[in-house]
Design a protein around this motif. Structure first.
Motif, PDB file in Angstrom:
ATOM      1  N   LYS A  78       8.600  92.529  19.884  1.00  0.00           N
ATOM      2  CA  LYS A  78       7.756  91.439  19.819  1.00  0.00           C
ATOM      3  C   LYS A  78       7.435  90.761  21.037  1.00  0.00           C
ATOM      4  CE  LYS A  78       9.439  91.019  14.964  1.00  0.00           C
ATOM      5  NZ  LYS A  78       8.770  90.534  13.682  1.00  0.00           N
ATOM      6  N   LEU A  79       8.402  90.818  21.796  1.00  0.00           N
ATOM      7  CA  LEU A  79       8.027  90.048  23.105  1.00  0.00           C
ATOM      8  C   LEU A  79       7.687  90.848  24.169  1.00  0.00           C
ATOM      9  CD1 LEU A  79      11.345  87.705  23.224  1.00  0.00           C
ATOM     10  CD2 LEU A  79       9.046  86.748  23.104  1.00  0.00           C
ATOM     11  N   PRO A  80       6.894  90.244  25.194  1.00  0.00           N
ATOM     12  CA  PRO A  80       6.490  91.427  26.490  1.00  0.00           C
ATOM     13  C   PRO A  80       7.600  91.873  27.262  1.00  0.00           C
ATOM     14  CG  PRO A  80       5.602  88.991  26.748  1.00  0.00           C
ATOM     15  CD  PRO A  80       6.495  88.953  25.256  1.00  0.00           C
ATOM     16  N   ASN A  82       7.783  92.360  30.193  1.00  0.00           N
ATOM     17  CA  ASN A  82       7.869  91.848  31.412  1.00  0.00           C
ATOM     18  C   ASN A  82       8.382  90.359  31.261  1.00  0.00           C
ATOM     19  OD1 ASN A  82       7.722  91.400  34.055  1.00  0.00           O
ATOM     20  ND2 ASN A  82       5.128  91.495  34.161  1.00  0.00           N
ATOM     21  N   LEU A  83       9.611  90.343  30.900  1.00  0.00           N
ATOM     22  CA  LEU A  83      10.147  89.022  30.769  1.00  0.00           C
ATOM     23  C   LEU A  83      11.571  89.043  31.191  1.00  0.00           C
ATOM     24  CD1 LEU A  83       8.976  86.168  29.363  1.00  0.00           C
ATOM     25  CD2 LEU A  83      10.002  87.108  27.124  1.00  0.00           C
ATOM     26  N   TYR A  91      16.790  86.524  22.027  1.00  0.00           N
ATOM     27  CA  TYR A  91      15.970  86.783  21.101  1.00  0.00           C
ATOM     28  C   TYR A  91      16.225  87.988  20.193  1.00  0.00           C
ATOM     29  CZ  TYR A  91      11.563  87.204  18.168  1.00  0.00           C
ATOM     30  OH  TYR A  91      10.669  87.286  17.174  1.00  0.00           O
ATOM     31  N   GLY A 116       9.002  80.974  29.563  1.00  0.00           N
ATOM     32  CA  GLY A 116       9.573  82.151  28.773  1.00  0.00           C
ATOM     33  C   GLY A 116      10.164  81.693  27.641  1.00  0.00           C
ATOM     34  N   LYS A 118      10.412  78.574  26.479  1.00  0.00           N
ATOM     35  CA  LYS A 118       9.612  77.604  25.660  1.00  0.00           C
ATOM     36  C   LYS A 118       8.972  78.514  24.472  1.00  0.00           C
ATOM     37  CE  LYS A 118       6.011  75.647  27.966  1.00  0.00           C
ATOM     38  NZ  LYS A 118       5.455  74.619  28.909  1.00  0.00           N
ATOM     39  N   LYS A 119       8.269  79.361  24.992  1.00  0.00           N
ATOM     40  CA  LYS A 119       7.422  80.119  24.134  1.00  0.00           C
ATOM     41  C   LYS A 119       8.211  81.087  23.158  1.00  0.00           C
ATOM     42  CE  LYS A 119       3.610  79.292  24.059  1.00  0.00           C
ATOM     43  NZ  LYS A 119       2.895  78.028  23.619  1.00  0.00           N
ATOM     44  N   MET A 120       9.379  81.502  23.632  1.00  0.00           N
ATOM     45  CA  MET A 120      10.504  82.341  23.054  1.00  0.00           C
ATOM     46  C   MET A 120      10.780  81.620  21.765  1.00  0.00           C
ATOM     47  SD  MET A 120      13.930  82.970  22.177  1.00  0.00           S
ATOM     48  CE  MET A 120      14.995  82.616  23.510  1.00  0.00           C
ATOM     49  N   GLU A 122       9.561  79.298  20.039  1.00  0.00           N
ATOM     50  CA  GLU A 122       8.413  79.219  18.994  1.00  0.00           C
ATOM     51  C   GLU A 122       8.558  80.217  18.053  1.00  0.00           C
ATOM     52  OE1 GLU A 122       4.504  78.603  20.819  1.00  0.00           O
ATOM     53  OE2 GLU A 122       5.159  76.765  21.841  1.00  0.00           O
ATOM     54  N   MET A 123       8.805  81.308  18.477  1.00  0.00           N
ATOM     55  CA  MET A 123       9.076  82.653  17.736  1.00  0.00           C
ATOM     56  C   MET A 123      10.413  82.694  16.947  1.00  0.00           C
ATOM     57  SD  MET A 123       7.177  85.452  20.137  1.00  0.00           S
ATOM     58  CE  MET A 123       7.726  86.907  19.378  1.00  0.00           C
ATOM     59  N   GLU A 126      10.871  81.065  13.382  1.00  0.00           N
ATOM     60  CA  GLU A 126      10.586  81.971  12.406  1.00  0.00           C
ATOM     61  C   GLU A 126      11.980  82.345  11.726  1.00  0.00           C
ATOM     62  OE1 GLU A 126       6.579  84.035  12.655  1.00  0.00           O
ATOM     63  OE2 GLU A 126       7.619  85.041  14.014  1.00  0.00           O
TER      64      GLU A 126
ATOM     65  N   HIS B 338       3.627  84.481  31.288  1.00  0.00           N
ATOM     66  CA  HIS B 338       4.530  84.522  30.121  1.00  0.00           C
ATOM     67  C   HIS B 338       3.927  83.817  29.009  1.00  0.00           C
ATOM     68  CE1 HIS B 338       7.244  86.429  32.771  1.00  0.00           C
ATOM     69  NE2 HIS B 338       7.531  85.425  33.219  1.00  0.00           N
ATOM     70  N   MET B 341       1.187  86.049  27.256  1.00  0.00           N
ATOM     71  CA  MET B 341       1.779  87.198  26.944  1.00  0.00           C
ATOM     72  C   MET B 341       2.472  86.852  25.626  1.00  0.00           C
ATOM     73  SD  MET B 341       0.863  89.832  28.382  1.00  0.00           S
ATOM     74  CE  MET B 341       2.376  90.942  27.658  1.00  0.00           C
ATOM     75  N   ILE B 342       3.300  85.617  25.425  1.00  0.00           N
ATOM     76  CA  ILE B 342       4.002  85.597  24.298  1.00  0.00           C
ATOM     77  C   ILE B 342       3.088  85.238  23.262  1.00  0.00           C
ATOM     78  CG2 ILE B 342       6.010  84.240  23.177  1.00  0.00           C
ATOM     79  CD1 ILE B 342       7.453  84.457  26.014  1.00  0.00           C
ATOM     80  N   TYR B 345       1.533  87.404  20.402  1.00  0.00           N
ATOM     81  CA  TYR B 345       2.199  87.442  19.041  1.00  0.00           C
ATOM     82  C   TYR B 345       1.521  86.844  18.085  1.00  0.00           C
ATOM     83  CZ  TYR B 345       6.151  86.986  15.689  1.00  0.00           C
ATOM     84  OH  TYR B 345       6.726  87.098  14.364  1.00  0.00           O
ATOM     85  N   TRP B 346       1.409  85.558  18.247  1.00  0.00           N
ATOM     86  CA  TRP B 346       0.621  84.557  17.086  1.00  0.00           C
ATOM     87  C   TRP B 346      -1.003  85.100  17.155  1.00  0.00           C
ATOM     88  CZ3 TRP B 346       4.220  82.381  14.803  1.00  0.00           C
ATOM     89  CH2 TRP B 346       5.378  81.871  15.381  1.00  0.00           C
TER      90      TRP B 346
END
Lengths: 393, 384
Positions: A78-80, A82-83, A91, A116, A118-120, A122-123, A126, B338, B341-342, B345-346
């Motif tokens: 689900k995540l890139p 390259n992270l 996660y 990374g 911050k955006k993780m 958001e997922m 869920e 990043h 890229m993340i 998903y959305w």
């Protein structure tokens, strides 16, 4: 095997031994907290204001993922790829329900630190109840303090509303007092490295630091740490420290972030090859431990000031880190610096360049190790560390 | 003005680059000052009001990547490496001649790169809030704009009044309106201009010296296109697949991505990227009592992936899909970015819900994946 310290003092040996398996300690701690009906908060960063979390008696557990398999490959669905591995591991551990801390967490608290994370988050929202505190990018009080204090107030209200509790200023004063003491004792653990030869090994610093984390009763934690450091100092004075009194191993400062997940292929090798890690700088290192919270001020303002001053690489500019880094080189009489950063961690990766320049100025050898949780680079790490250590001897 | 020295290696530069250097030099000799900028978050009204030239400094090629990698990690966004590399090697006339460079704390890579850039040039970094929805965000960003005004006043020894800023905002709004009108022409079927040419044109606006020049240029192109539409009405249904492009700034990979889309039977009808419709539709309320706050408010509407959460982008894309009758979405991200890229998903989810085919492409400024990207894009367009 890396150098291990087996003190002749049985009491000290027992304490150090009890800190050997932090993972087990943590699992037990979270289970018993859950069974005792305590509210469990999962968090990631040292920016999570534990004084606010602890004020109503909530327990705080770190959800930072430290392992590669199975969480990382799972997260990569689900995540890139390259992270940063810590982000993927964290996660993935929630996604696969592999992490007891996340499993029992009633609320997960994140901060807008790096891109990374911050955006993780958001997922992650869920899967778990999630609250993200907005940490400003700039640490200048004039530009960011008001918004940051406001964020901490919002977080306090969130806890009050969500769990139907009241967090008074007096509660905060109490947790601030104890956490100041806690940080003071944690700083003393790193300060054991100032002794010549060091009064503790670098690997032992790590296992102690990651284990005391799980002592939920803060009074007990402070007491235990104080006692342990006293005993270690005593043993050193008696010439019974981890090194013989006439031994003078090269004194290494470790800098960087997310090192816990890569310690076997970096830290352990360094000590295995005769280096003595005498201090840690960066995330979870000395920097935060020596920045107490002002107990004389309004507690929310004091908390906001303290946390805005944490010199993490996400801050821009981050002059506080560079200043402290210079001081640490002198105070710990560092012979060599190894910056350990993980794949894709841009803030620490980019700051490493400036640390290297500072070392060059000060004539201290410097090496940057860029690694990952995934296996495969152990040999390369060892070769590079060997070359570096040879240069120091 | 004898202090305006050309770069040491100027004589080795190609003709086009030399002309770029001389063009800016001439403006500076005429007494103009230059501000270099990177992001759509930069409140350019401040520079317009101060009579400064503002130009975009985002690096678009990998010519200087190797130089940048001496100081920056290899695994970093190519745009960031290029921008730094061009500063380091003195190969970009706009960076070279910038009297001041203004950045913002947007993504980690830029934010930290600006710190290093500050050793080469006079750099000022604005403190962008982490999200647009907090009740203090507007106030905080307005405060940052006021600090920027102070910086500009001190640096150039001038006064910038609120009235000048309001006038600048009115003009910028006009420019935005015209740009939006131009971009909306692509909602026609068939579109009167290729997506490639459209982007090249929009990009060139970043190098105009005044907003008046920009306005004149858009008006001219709009006139030509409208004339072409009436004089040679094309039959509907060209069979070209209508593609929305979203993701990172696309300038540095335009040929690889947009060139390939349009060579393989597609037509880019909308750019949701920062150089496209996303920021152009963020208008400033020029009647507001506090013009600086109004500007802050407008800029915070930009649905960039650095924002947490970035609901604007998630809301905007389904609307754009309808408005531009989009048949496929290409989400082009740059290596190690990043945030975008993340967010793939959305965006993937949103497109699935909208029933529109979606493709995510990760690329960089090198040419090594050109063939592979072309194959993937051709296959994607075939499936639509």
């Amino acid at each position: 095997m890396a150098k291990e310290y087996h003190p002749e003092n049985p009491e000290l040996a027992e304490i150090l031994d009890s800190f050997k398996n932090s993972r087990e300690l943590g699992t037990m701690a979270v289970k018993s907290a859950h069974e005792a009906g305590k509210v469990i908060i999962g968090s990631f960063c040292q920016y999570a204001p534990m004084e606010i979390i602890n004020a109503p008696g909530f327990c705080n557990f770190s959800l930072c993922g430290l392992n590669y398999d199975p969480p990382v490959p799972l997260a990569e669905t689900k995540l890139p790829a390259n992270l940063c591995p810590l982000i993927k591991s964290s996660y993935g551990n929630v996604l696969g329900d592999y992490c007891p801390f996340a499993h029992y967490a009633d609320l997960v608290v994140g901060e807008t630190t790096c891109d990374g994370k911050k955006k993780m988050y958001e997922m992650l929202a869920e899967m778990k109840p999630m609250y993200v505190i907005h940490l400003p990018n700039n640490p200048d009080w004039e530009r960011s303090l008001e918004a940051w204090r406001d964020e901490l107030e919002k977080f306090r209200k969130e806890l009050e509303t969500r769990f139907n509790v009241t967090i008074t200023d007096d509660d905060l004063r109490r947790t601030i007092k104890i956490s100041n003491e806690e940080r003071r004792q944690q700083a003393r653990i790193y300060e054991l490295g100032k002794f010549d030869p060091p009064a503790i090994t670098g690997m032992q610093m790590r296992s102690v630091m990651s284990s005391v984390y799980y002592l939920i009763d803060k009074e007990e934690k402070v007491q235990k740490m104080t006692h342990m450091v006293d005993l270690l100092e005593e043993a050193w004075r008696e010439g019974k420290g981890p090194y013989k009194p006439d031994e003078h191993p090269p004194r290494i400062l470790i800098s960087g972030a997310a090192i816990e997940g890569v310690k076997e292929k970096t830290l352990e090798i360094i000590e295995d090859l005769g280096g003595a890690i005498v201090c840690y700088e960066g995330c979870c290192g000395i920097s935060n431990m020596r920045r107490p919270i002002d107990e004389t001020k309004d507690p929310m303002t004091a908390l906001a000031e303290k946390y805005l001053d944490v010199p993490c690489a996400v801050m821009s500019p981050n002059q506080r880190r560079y200043d402290q880094f210079r001081d640490t080189l002198d105070e710990w009489k560092i012979d060599g610096v190894i910056s350990v950063t993980v794949h894709s961690c841009l803030p620490f990766g980019i700051e490493s360049h400036t640390l290297g320049k500072i070392c060059e100025e000060k004539g201290v050898p410097f090496m940057h190790l860029l690694t990952d949780y995934s296996p495969g680079d152990e040999g390369q790490m060892r070769t590079r560390i060997e070359a570096f250590m040879e240069m120091l001897h | 003005m004898s202090d305006l020295k050309l770069p040491e290696k100027f004589d080795e530069y190609a003709e086009g680059r030399k002309n770029g250097f001389l063009r800016v030099k001439a403006a500076k000799e005429a007494g103009k000052k230059v501000v270099g900028i990177f992001c759509t978050f930069t409140p350019v009204e401040v520079f317009d009001a101060a009579g400064l030239i503002s130009v975009g400094l985002c690096g678009m090629s990998d010519e200087t990547t190797a130089d940048a990698e001496r100081d920056l990690p290899k695994n970093l966004c190519p745009l960031i490496k290029a921008s730094y590399g061009f500063a380091l090697t003195e190969k970009c006339p706009y960076t070279y001649w910038s009297d001041l460079i203004v950045g913002e704390t947007t993504c980690d890579g830029k934010k930290k790169m600006y710190e290093l850039l500050g050793q080469l040039k006079d750099v000022y970094t604005m403190n962008l809030p982490q999200g647009p929805d907090r009740d203090y965000a507007k106030k905080m960003w307005a405060h940052e704009i006021r600090l920027l005004i102070d910086v500009v006043e001190k640096k150039f020894g001038i006064r910038v009044t609120d009235e000048q800023i309001r006038e600048a905002a009115i003009k910028r709004n006009e420019f935005r309106r015209l740009k939006v009108e131009l971009m909306e022409l692509l909602s026609m079927d068939p579109a009167p201009i290729s997506g490639y040419d459209m982007y090249k044109f929009l990009e060139s606006m970043g190098f105009q010296f005044t907003v008046d020049d920009s306005i004149a240029a858009v008006k001219k192109l709009l006139g030509e296109l409208k004339e072409q539409i009436t004089s040679q009405p094309a039959a509907a249904g060209t069979g070209r697949k209508r593609i929305l492009v979203t993701g990172c700034p696309i300038g540095g990979v335009l040929d690889k991505v947009v060139g390939s889309i349009e060579a393989n039977g597609g037509q880019v009808v909308c750019y949701e990227n920062c150089g496209g419709i996303k920021a152009a539709r963020c208008f400033v309320d020029t009647d507001a009592e506090d013009i600086v706050e109004a500007i802050a408010d407008a800029y915070l509407q930009i649905g960039c992936a650095v924002m947490d959460p970035n609901n604007r982008r998630k809301e905007n894309i389904p609307e754009l899909i309808k408005e531009f009758r989009v048949e496929g979405v290409v989400d082009a991200t740059l290596q190690a970015c990043h945030t975008y890229m993340i967010e793939t998903y959305w965006i993937r989810k949103i497109c699935e819900e909208a029933g529109v085919p979606y493709m995510s492409l990760e690329t960089d400024y090198s040419q090594s994946d050109k063939g592979q990207i072309d194959t993937r894009i051709a296959a994607f367009i075939e499936t639509i």
